[in-house]
Motif scaffolding. Sequence first.
Motif, PDB file in Angstrom:
ATOM      1  N   ILE A  13       0.822  -1.206   0.000  1.00  0.00           N
ATOM      2  CA  ILE A  13       0.000   0.000   0.000  1.00  0.00           C
ATOM      3  C   ILE A  13       0.862   1.263   0.000  1.00  0.00           C
ATOM      4  O   ILE A  13       0.349   2.371  -0.127  1.00  0.00           O
ATOM      5  N   GLY A  14       2.179   1.090   0.154  1.00  0.00           N
ATOM      6  CA  GLY A  14       3.077   2.242   0.108  1.00  0.00           C
ATOM      7  C   GLY A  14       3.573   2.719   1.457  1.00  0.00           C
ATOM      8  O   GLY A  14       3.971   3.875   1.600  1.00  0.00           O
ATOM      9  N   LYS A  15       3.578   1.815   2.452  1.00  0.00           N
ATOM     10  CA  LYS A  15       4.046   2.209   3.793  1.00  0.00           C
ATOM     11  C   LYS A  15       5.491   2.696   3.771  1.00  0.00           C
ATOM     12  O   LYS A  15       5.841   3.645   4.468  1.00  0.00           O
ATOM     13  N   THR A  16       6.323   2.019   2.982  1.00  0.00           N
ATOM     14  CA  THR A  16       7.746   2.362   2.976  1.00  0.00           C
ATOM     15  C   THR A  16       7.974   3.754   2.408  1.00  0.00           C
ATOM     16  O   THR A  16       8.732   4.555   2.972  1.00  0.00           O
ATOM     17  N   ILE A 147      -0.942   5.736  15.811  1.00  0.00           N
ATOM     18  CA  ILE A 147      -0.829   5.061  14.519  1.00  0.00           C
ATOM     19  C   ILE A 147      -1.023   6.021  13.351  1.00  0.00           C
ATOM     20  O   ILE A 147      -1.943   6.833  13.332  1.00  0.00           O
ATOM     21  N   VAL A 148      -0.129   5.888  12.382  1.00  0.00           N
ATOM     22  CA  VAL A 148      -0.278   6.538  11.082  1.00  0.00           C
ATOM     23  C   VAL A 148      -0.699   5.439  10.108  1.00  0.00           C
ATOM     24  O   VAL A 148       0.017   4.456   9.929  1.00  0.00           O
ATOM     25  N   LEU A 149      -1.875   5.591   9.511  1.00  0.00           N
ATOM     26  CA  LEU A 149      -2.433   4.543   8.650  1.00  0.00           C
ATOM     27  C   LEU A 149      -2.366   4.984   7.191  1.00  0.00           C
ATOM     28  O   LEU A 149      -2.868   6.044   6.829  1.00  0.00           O
ATOM     29  N   VAL A 150      -1.745   4.153   6.354  1.00  0.00           N
ATOM     30  CA  VAL A 150      -1.605   4.458   4.937  1.00  0.00           C
ATOM     31  C   VAL A 150      -2.713   3.753   4.152  1.00  0.00           C
ATOM     32  O   VAL A 150      -2.932   2.548   4.310  1.00  0.00           O
ATOM     33  N   THR A 151      -3.393   4.523   3.310  1.00  0.00           N
ATOM     34  CA  THR A 151      -4.462   3.979   2.486  1.00  0.00           C
ATOM     35  C   THR A 151      -4.287   4.450   1.051  1.00  0.00           C
ATOM     36  O   THR A 151      -3.328   5.144   0.722  1.00  0.00           O
ATOM     37  N   SER A 152      -5.225   4.066   0.179  1.00  0.00           N
ATOM     38  CA  SER A 152      -5.142   4.486  -1.223  1.00  0.00           C
ATOM     39  C   SER A 152      -6.545   4.501  -1.816  1.00  0.00           C
ATOM     40  O   SER A 152      -7.531   4.279  -1.113  1.00  0.00           O
ATOM     41  N   HIS A 176      -3.356   8.794  14.738  1.00  0.00           N
ATOM     42  CA  HIS A 176      -2.669  10.078  14.619  1.00  0.00           C
ATOM     43  C   HIS A 176      -2.899  10.703  13.247  1.00  0.00           C
ATOM     44  O   HIS A 176      -3.200  11.894  13.143  1.00  0.00           O
ATOM     45  N   SER A 177      -2.739   9.899  12.187  1.00  0.00           N
ATOM     46  CA  SER A 177      -2.841  10.430  10.825  1.00  0.00           C
ATOM     47  C   SER A 177      -3.310   9.348   9.862  1.00  0.00           C
ATOM     48  O   SER A 177      -3.099   8.157  10.089  1.00  0.00           O
ATOM     49  N   ILE A 178      -3.930   9.814   8.799  1.00  0.00           N
ATOM     50  CA  ILE A 178      -4.201   8.978   7.640  1.00  0.00           C
ATOM     51  C   ILE A 178      -3.395   9.564   6.488  1.00  0.00           C
ATOM     52  O   ILE A 178      -3.484  10.759   6.206  1.00  0.00           O
ATOM     53  N   ILE A 179      -2.597   8.724   5.851  1.00  0.00           N
ATOM     54  CA  ILE A 179      -1.869   9.157   4.664  1.00  0.00           C
ATOM     55  C   ILE A 179      -2.519   8.506   3.451  1.00  0.00           C
ATOM     56  O   ILE A 179      -2.488   7.286   3.303  1.00  0.00           O
ATOM     57  N   TRP A 215      -5.041  14.460   8.052  1.00  0.00           N
ATOM     58  CA  TRP A 215      -5.209  13.897   6.720  1.00  0.00           C
ATOM     59  C   TRP A 215      -4.065  14.399   5.853  1.00  0.00           C
ATOM     60  O   TRP A 215      -3.900  15.603   5.656  1.00  0.00           O
ATOM     61  N   LEU A 216      -3.249  13.480   5.358  1.00  0.00           N
ATOM     62  CA  LEU A 216      -2.115  13.829   4.510  1.00  0.00           C
ATOM     63  C   LEU A 216      -2.258  13.111   3.171  1.00  0.00           C
ATOM     64  O   LEU A 216      -2.849  12.031   3.109  1.00  0.00           O
ATOM     65  N   GLN A 217      -1.707  13.709   2.123  1.00  0.00           N
ATOM     66  CA  GLN A 217      -1.751  13.057   0.821  1.00  0.00           C
ATOM     67  C   GLN A 217      -0.348  12.966   0.241  1.00  0.00           C
ATOM     68  O   GLN A 217       0.372  13.964   0.164  1.00  0.00           O
ATOM     69  N   LEU A 218       0.017  11.749  -0.133  1.00  0.00           N
ATOM     70  CA  LEU A 218       1.299  11.498  -0.776  1.00  0.00           C
ATOM     71  C   LEU A 218       1.069  11.512  -2.275  1.00  0.00           C
ATOM     72  O   LEU A 218       0.313  10.703  -2.799  1.00  0.00           O
ATOM     73  N   PRO A 219       1.685  12.446  -2.991  1.00  0.00           N
ATOM     74  CA  PRO A 219       1.412  12.567  -4.425  1.00  0.00           C
ATOM     75  C   PRO A 219       1.842  11.338  -5.205  1.00  0.00           C
ATOM     76  O   PRO A 219       2.711  10.577  -4.776  1.00  0.00           O
ATOM     77  N   TYR A 220       1.226  11.174  -6.360  1.00  0.00           N
ATOM     78  CA  TYR A 220       1.593  10.058  -7.236  1.00  0.00           C
ATOM     79  C   TYR A 220       3.049  10.191  -7.663  1.00  0.00           C
ATOM     80  O   TYR A 220       3.501  11.263  -8.053  1.00  0.00           O
ATOM     81  N   ILE A 221       3.783   9.088  -7.532  1.00  0.00           N
ATOM     82  CA  ILE A 221       5.197   9.081  -7.892  1.00  0.00           C
ATOM     83  C   ILE A 221       5.411   8.010  -8.947  1.00  0.00           C
ATOM     84  O   ILE A 221       5.174   6.826  -8.705  1.00  0.00           O
ATOM     85  N   GLU A 222       5.856   8.421 -10.120  1.00  0.00           N
ATOM     86  CA  GLU A 222       6.174   7.456 -11.172  1.00  0.00           C
ATOM     87  C   GLU A 222       7.645   7.104 -11.023  1.00  0.00           C
ATOM     88  O   GLU A 222       8.524   7.913 -11.291  1.00  0.00           O
TER      89      GLU A 222
END
Length: 242
Positions: A13-16, A147-152, A176-179, A215-222
Amino acid sequence: MSVLFVSGIDTDIGKTYATGLLAKALMQQGVNVMTQKLVQTGISKQANGELGIADDILSHRKLMKIPLQPCDLDFTTCPYRYEKPASPHLSAALANQPLDIQMITEATKALQADYGMVLLEGAGGLLVPITTELLTLDYIAEQDYPIVLVTSGRLGSINHTLLSLEAIKSRGLTVHSIIYNHIHDDAEQTDAEITNSTIDFLQAYLAHHYPKAHWLQLPYIEIASTDTISSDCCLSLPKDFI
């Protein structure tokens, strides 16, 4: 809050990426931060037959744009590494190398002594068994880590996210956060309508049920590898994140 546990709604899911870029963002705010991996499976043996530094730790350092640290070289940041790419309890059994959870706790405490914040990345989702007697979430509950929880936005993410939130709440832990990770936003993999609807739904759900969660957003990374990620790629953190 010197330790944040970074988990995800599922594996891959992109935790790393989230952990490494979160650490980078904290560094940019002046936080003395280090990352740790709870346990790593699926590591290839080196020429000498030994298992090297955890792959996720290597990725963290590349994302943070820093070299490997002494605590990486002596394996404090990931004491348990296994060859079989499986759940930790199975990988440990196949290697005949039982995992002692106290050793991980002591490693985290050692890092806390040297750093202002530790980001502890899990393996897989919240209910992955670390040993045959201990689930990941059981351990996090014992330590009372936020907990910081990563979703998509891939299909099924809403269900997986809400189940994870329910599991966290059942242990009395803090979200704590949702990424939200846009890693799956490739047009060939994800429907834009589903992605946008997922973001809207989850933001509204959090605002109602977890108003203090970030609420945080990790941008799309190609990317082909962590080496190709642009140096200006990072998470944007609110001022009250820590």
